[in-house]
Design a protein around this motif. Structure first.
Motif, PDB file in Angstrom:
ATOM      1  N   MET A 118       0.847  -1.179   0.000  1.00  0.00           N
ATOM      2  CA  MET A 118       0.000   0.000   0.000  1.00  0.00           C
ATOM      3  C   MET A 118       0.892   1.241   0.000  1.00  0.00           C
ATOM      4  N   GLY A 119       0.536   2.200  -0.818  1.00  0.00           N
ATOM      5  CA  GLY A 119       1.293   3.443  -0.906  1.00  0.00           C
ATOM      6  C   GLY A 119       0.512   4.621  -0.360  1.00  0.00           C
ATOM      7  N   VAL A 120       1.135   5.787  -0.435  1.00  0.00           N
ATOM      8  CA  VAL A 120       0.492   7.030  -0.009  1.00  0.00           C
ATOM      9  C   VAL A 120       0.238   7.876  -1.245  1.00  0.00           C
ATOM     10  N   ARG A 121      -0.975   8.382  -1.371  1.00  0.00           N
ATOM     11  CA  ARG A 121      -1.363   9.278  -2.462  1.00  0.00           C
ATOM     12  C   ARG A 121      -1.910  10.570  -1.857  1.00  0.00           C
ATOM     13  N   ALA A 122      -1.846  11.628  -2.645  1.00  0.00           N
ATOM     14  CA  ALA A 122      -2.426  12.904  -2.235  1.00  0.00           C
ATOM     15  C   ALA A 122      -3.680  13.161  -3.055  1.00  0.00           C
ATOM     16  N   ILE A 123      -4.701  13.629  -2.374  1.00  0.00           N
ATOM     17  CA  ILE A 123      -5.960  13.994  -3.032  1.00  0.00           C
ATOM     18  C   ILE A 123      -6.173  15.479  -2.812  1.00  0.00           C
ATOM     19  N   ARG A 124      -6.431  16.184  -3.903  1.00  0.00           N
ATOM     20  CA  ARG A 124      -6.671  17.624  -3.829  1.00  0.00           C
ATOM     21  C   ARG A 124      -8.162  17.905  -3.780  1.00  0.00           C
ATOM     22  N   GLY A 125      -8.491  18.982  -3.081  1.00  0.00           N
ATOM     23  CA  GLY A 125      -9.863  19.453  -3.050  1.00  0.00           C
ATOM     24  C   GLY A 125      -9.879  20.954  -2.869  1.00  0.00           C
ATOM     25  N   ALA A 126     -10.932  21.585  -3.371  1.00  0.00           N
ATOM     26  CA  ALA A 126     -11.102  23.027  -3.198  1.00  0.00           C
ATOM     27  C   ALA A 126     -12.578  23.367  -3.344  1.00  0.00           C
ATOM     28  N   ILE A 127     -12.966  24.405  -2.624  1.00  0.00           N
ATOM     29  CA  ILE A 127     -14.340  24.894  -2.680  1.00  0.00           C
ATOM     30  C   ILE A 127     -14.317  26.381  -2.372  1.00  0.00           C
ATOM     31  N   THR A 128     -15.254  27.117  -2.918  1.00  0.00           N
ATOM     32  CA  THR A 128     -15.369  28.534  -2.605  1.00  0.00           C
ATOM     33  C   THR A 128     -16.559  28.755  -1.683  1.00  0.00           C
ATOM     34  N   VAL A 129     -16.501  29.878  -0.968  1.00  0.00           N
ATOM     35  CA  VAL A 129     -17.604  30.293  -0.101  1.00  0.00           C
ATOM     36  C   VAL A 129     -18.082  31.667  -0.553  1.00  0.00           C
ATOM     37  N   GLU A 130     -19.353  31.948  -0.313  1.00  0.00           N
ATOM     38  CA  GLU A 130     -19.882  33.261  -0.681  1.00  0.00           C
ATOM     39  C   GLU A 130     -19.574  34.313   0.366  1.00  0.00           C
ATOM     40  N   LYS A 131     -19.598  33.885   1.649  1.00  0.00           N
ATOM     41  CA  LYS A 131     -19.336  34.808   2.759  1.00  0.00           C
ATOM     42  C   LYS A 131     -18.353  34.156   3.717  1.00  0.00           C
ATOM     43  N   ASP A 132     -17.531  34.986   4.337  1.00  0.00           N
ATOM     44  CA  ASP A 132     -16.586  34.490   5.330  1.00  0.00           C
ATOM     45  C   ASP A 132     -17.246  34.486   6.709  1.00  0.00           C
ATOM     46  N   THR A 133     -18.079  33.485   6.923  1.00  0.00           N
ATOM     47  CA  THR A 133     -18.669  33.287   8.241  1.00  0.00           C
ATOM     48  C   THR A 133     -18.292  31.893   8.725  1.00  0.00           C
ATOM     49  N   ARG A 134     -18.253  31.722  10.015  1.00  0.00           N
ATOM     50  CA  ARG A 134     -17.915  30.418  10.594  1.00  0.00           C
ATOM     51  C   ARG A 134     -18.809  29.325  10.009  1.00  0.00           C
ATOM     52  N   GLU A 135     -20.109  29.591   9.988  1.00  0.00           N
ATOM     53  CA  GLU A 135     -21.065  28.593   9.518  1.00  0.00           C
ATOM     54  C   GLU A 135     -20.828  28.214   8.059  1.00  0.00           C
ATOM     55  N   GLU A 136     -20.618  29.219   7.214  1.00  0.00           N
ATOM     56  CA  GLU A 136     -20.432  28.941   5.784  1.00  0.00           C
ATOM     57  C   GLU A 136     -19.124  28.211   5.506  1.00  0.00           C
ATOM     58  N   VAL A 137     -18.045  28.621   6.148  1.00  0.00           N
ATOM     59  CA  VAL A 137     -16.749  27.974   5.913  1.00  0.00           C
ATOM     60  C   VAL A 137     -16.776  26.530   6.407  1.00  0.00           C
ATOM     61  N   ILE A 138     -17.341  26.297   7.570  1.00  0.00           N
ATOM     62  CA  ILE A 138     -17.442  24.933   8.102  1.00  0.00           C
ATOM     63  C   ILE A 138     -18.333  24.080   7.199  1.00  0.00           C
ATOM     64  N   SER A 139     -19.477  24.609   6.810  1.00  0.00           N
ATOM     65  CA  SER A 139     -20.409  23.864   5.961  1.00  0.00           C
ATOM     66  C   SER A 139     -19.786  23.515   4.612  1.00  0.00           C
ATOM     67  N   ALA A 140     -19.139  24.476   3.973  1.00  0.00           N
ATOM     68  CA  ALA A 140     -18.518  24.245   2.667  1.00  0.00           C
ATOM     69  C   ALA A 140     -17.362  23.256   2.775  1.00  0.00           C
ATOM     70  N   THR A 141     -16.543  23.426   3.787  1.00  0.00           N
ATOM     71  CA  THR A 141     -15.399  22.523   3.962  1.00  0.00           C
ATOM     72  C   THR A 141     -15.875  21.104   4.240  1.00  0.00           C
ATOM     73  N   LYS A 142     -16.890  20.965   5.060  1.00  0.00           N
ATOM     74  CA  LYS A 142     -17.446  19.642   5.358  1.00  0.00           C
ATOM     75  C   LYS A 142     -18.002  19.004   4.084  1.00  0.00           C
ATOM     76  N   LEU A 143     -18.699  19.773   3.261  1.00  0.00           N
ATOM     77  CA  LEU A 143     -19.217  19.274   1.987  1.00  0.00           C
ATOM     78  C   LEU A 143     -18.083  18.769   1.099  1.00  0.00           C
ATOM     79  N   MET A 144     -17.017  19.555   0.987  1.00  0.00           N
ATOM     80  CA  MET A 144     -15.870  19.165   0.171  1.00  0.00           C
ATOM     81  C   MET A 144     -15.247  17.866   0.696  1.00  0.00           C
ATOM     82  N   LEU A 145     -15.037  17.776   2.001  1.00  0.00           N
ATOM     83  CA  LEU A 145     -14.437  16.576   2.583  1.00  0.00           C
ATOM     84  C   LEU A 145     -15.317  15.349   2.382  1.00  0.00           C
ATOM     85  N   GLU A 146     -16.615  15.501   2.591  1.00  0.00           N
ATOM     86  CA  GLU A 146     -17.537  14.381   2.405  1.00  0.00           C
ATOM     87  C   GLU A 146     -17.525  13.896   0.958  1.00  0.00           C
TER      88      GLU A 146
END
Length: 125
Positions: A1-29
């Motif tokens: 078994m090897g190690v690989r890197a997976i890239r991800g990115a997402i944008t947010v409309e507003k810099d609020t705690r709720e939006e950044v957490i929600s968007a990041t969680k969506l990207m990770l999921e």
């Protein structure tokens, strides 16, 4: 078994705690689902944000994922280099995973306006 890197990115409309957490969680999921991962497969995650996203550490979203094993995944947040003309309001991640998949089998995830970052990876079948 090897190690690989997976890239991800997402944008947010507003810099609020709720939006950044929600968007990041969506990207990770989405990364987890597309690559059929579990917490124990992940060696580490490095997050970056553009200068205009500073309301919360996006790594906190990983702690909200289902299952207690996420508490053991090493996480770190950093600031993206502020290149003039670069995509604003963006959260990025590079996830290091233990996997038998080849580099071509890895599914990188770019959501919302972040699809502009790597259309070559976004439009793969």
């Amino acid at each position: 078994m090897g190690v690989r890197a997976i890239r991800g990115a997402i944008t947010v409309e507003k810099d609020t705690r709720e939006e950044v957490i929600s968007a990041t969680k969506l990207m990770l999921e989405e990364i987890i689902a597309r690559n059929e991962l579990a917490a124990e497969d992940i060696a580490s995650m490095l997050f970056t944000t553009t200068e205009d996203v500073n309301s919360v550490f996006p790594a906190q979203a990983a702690r909200l994922l289902e299952g207690e094993d996420w508490a053991y995944v090493p996480l770190m947040c950093m600031r993206e280099i502020p290149v003039p003309g670069s995509l604003p309001m963006c959260v990025r991640v590079i996830m290091h995973v233990n996997t038998d998949k080849s580099a071509k089998e890895i599914q990188h995830v770019f959501l919302r306006d972040a699809v502009k970052l790597r259309p070559d990876l976004t439009n793969r079948s």
